[in-house]
Design a protein around this motif. Sequence first.
Motif, short mmCIF file in Angstrom:
data_model
loop_
_atom_site.label_atom_id
_atom_site.label_comp_id
_atom_site.label_asym_id
_atom_site.label_seq_id
_atom_site.Cartn_x
_atom_site.Cartn_y
_atom_site.Cartn_z
N ALA A 5 -2.78 11.61 -3.71
CA ALA A 5 -2.82 10.26 -4.29
C ALA A 5 -4.07 10.12 -5.14
O ALA A 5 -5.15 10.56 -4.76
CB ALA A 5 -2.80 9.20 -3.19
N ARG A 12 -6.51 3.57 -6.84
CA ARG A 12 -6.64 2.69 -5.67
C ARG A 12 -5.84 1.40 -5.82
O ARG A 12 -6.06 0.44 -5.09
CB ARG A 12 -8.12 2.37 -5.47
N ARG A 56 -10.98 0.62 0.81
CA ARG A 56 -10.99 1.85 1.60
C ARG A 56 -11.71 1.60 2.92
O ARG A 56 -12.60 0.80 2.99
CB ARG A 56 -11.68 2.96 0.84
N ASN A 109 0.21 4.27 -0.84
CA ASN A 109 -0.43 5.46 -0.26
C ASN A 109 -0.07 5.61 1.22
O ASN A 109 0.37 6.67 1.68
CB ASN A 109 -1.95 5.36 -0.40
N ARG A 110 -0.25 4.53 1.96
CA ARG A 110 0.05 4.54 3.39
C ARG A 110 1.55 4.77 3.62
O ARG A 110 1.95 5.54 4.50
CB ARG A 110 -0.39 3.22 4.02
N GLN A 122 2.49 8.41 3.04
CA GLN A 122 1.98 9.27 4.11
C GLN A 122 2.92 9.23 5.31
O GLN A 122 3.21 10.27 5.93
CB GLN A 122 0.58 8.82 4.52
N ASP A 150 0.86 -1.18 0.00
CA ASP A 150 0.00 0.00 0.00
C ASP A 150 0.90 1.23 0.00
O ASP A 150 1.33 1.72 1.05
CB ASP A 150 -0.91 -0.01 1.23
N TRP A 189 1.18 10.51 -5.98
CA TRP A 189 1.20 9.08 -6.31
C TRP A 189 -0.04 8.78 -7.15
O TRP A 189 -1.17 9.00 -6.73
CB TRP A 189 1.23 8.22 -5.06
#
Length: 435
Positions: free
Chosen positions: A308, A311, A435, A283-284, A287, A281, A346
């Motif tokens: 971002a 998905r 999500r 995205n995580r 962050q 992941d 991203w």
Amino acid sequence: MQQIWSRHLRYTLAGLTGSTLAGLYLGYPVYGFTAGLFFYLVWTLHQTRRLTQWLADPEAAGSPPQSLGIWGDVFEKLHKLNQSYRQTRSQLRARIGRIQESTNAMHDGVILTDAQGAMEWWNDSAEQLLGFRRNTDQGQYIYNLIRTPAFKIYFDTRKYHEPLELYSPAKPHIRLQVQISLFADDDRLIVAKDVTRLHQLEQMRQDFVSNVSHEMRTPLTVISGYLETLVDNADDLPAKWRRAINTMASQAFRMESLVTDLILLSRIETGEQAVSDAPTDVNRLLQQICQDARTLSGESHHEITFDAAGRYLLNGDENQLRSAFSNLIFNAVKYTPDRGHITVSWITDSNGASLSVKDTGAGIDQVHIPRLTERFYRADPSRHKDTGGTGLGLAIVKHVLINHDGSLEILSQPGKGSEFLCHFPPERLAVEATR
């Protein structure tokens, strides 16, 4: 040519007219005309036979047959064409022979194949490097002689921008660099270069860096430990020693960072560190890195934004990706003036994934960009002490991207900031993130 045919036609008509008049004189004009035609036919067949015999082997026959009228002109013109052909063929043979001699003088192996890979010609060095034999391998498919699967894939892909390295099928101790070029109707020109020495030197360099880095880690850990203890108890030391101890602790920390980066780069280069392809992941992950970057910014008060879109997860090694992405983002913090703006984006879609790290720093001159991923290369060496970096960050980024089938793109202009782009192919995309 028109004049020749006109003259031949006049001679023929004159002959037929003469034979007809002779027949008329004897009281048989039809017989006279027929006899003239018969004689003309026999003469034409005789000349055709002479022409056929001469064309069967004009070099052995020598001069063309002698004749009259149009046949004499035909023999003469064919003789001139044959002489021109023989002269041109001789020149071509001489040029081909010169090319082959010069190619045989090369130390690199050169092979010519057709579009399917059937071997048509190769030089002497190809025989020595690859073990080809002229009396048995002519016409054989080259990938049946070089049985490395990677070579067959490389041959079929038609993407020859980068060379392929492999071991010689005849001499396994020889390391070869193979480069294919297309020419004519998809024929292949294959050049095999012996890079054994370069490969050994590169291996020696990697072993040296790896061994020295590991050997330095233990004494550095001991030194850093004692210096940390001294720093913690600096109040009990004379004032004149405090600055020296703090400086030594700072330099020891920098040395530890350098050793850590060298060990990491060595593991990534040599494949010592196994690469996981688990869905990550990103995205995580980004962050978390952006939050660490805000902490690193501290009193510089950089504005760091993260955006971002998409998905999809990314199949890859999370530890390596974390190292590469953090190097890019932390570099942006180090090289961007106070209160500058850093944008991290991203994006994932059906075309692949891309990371963008854009800053408002001083920018980089175009002359430096091709070399930025080299170890210890710095566009501005005078800023080494200011940034405190090891000079290995972008080298680590490059090798991490290679391990993940990705590529690095650098866009920058002096005074207008920089943007570092990491591109990943769609094959690296995993299932959509929930999500």
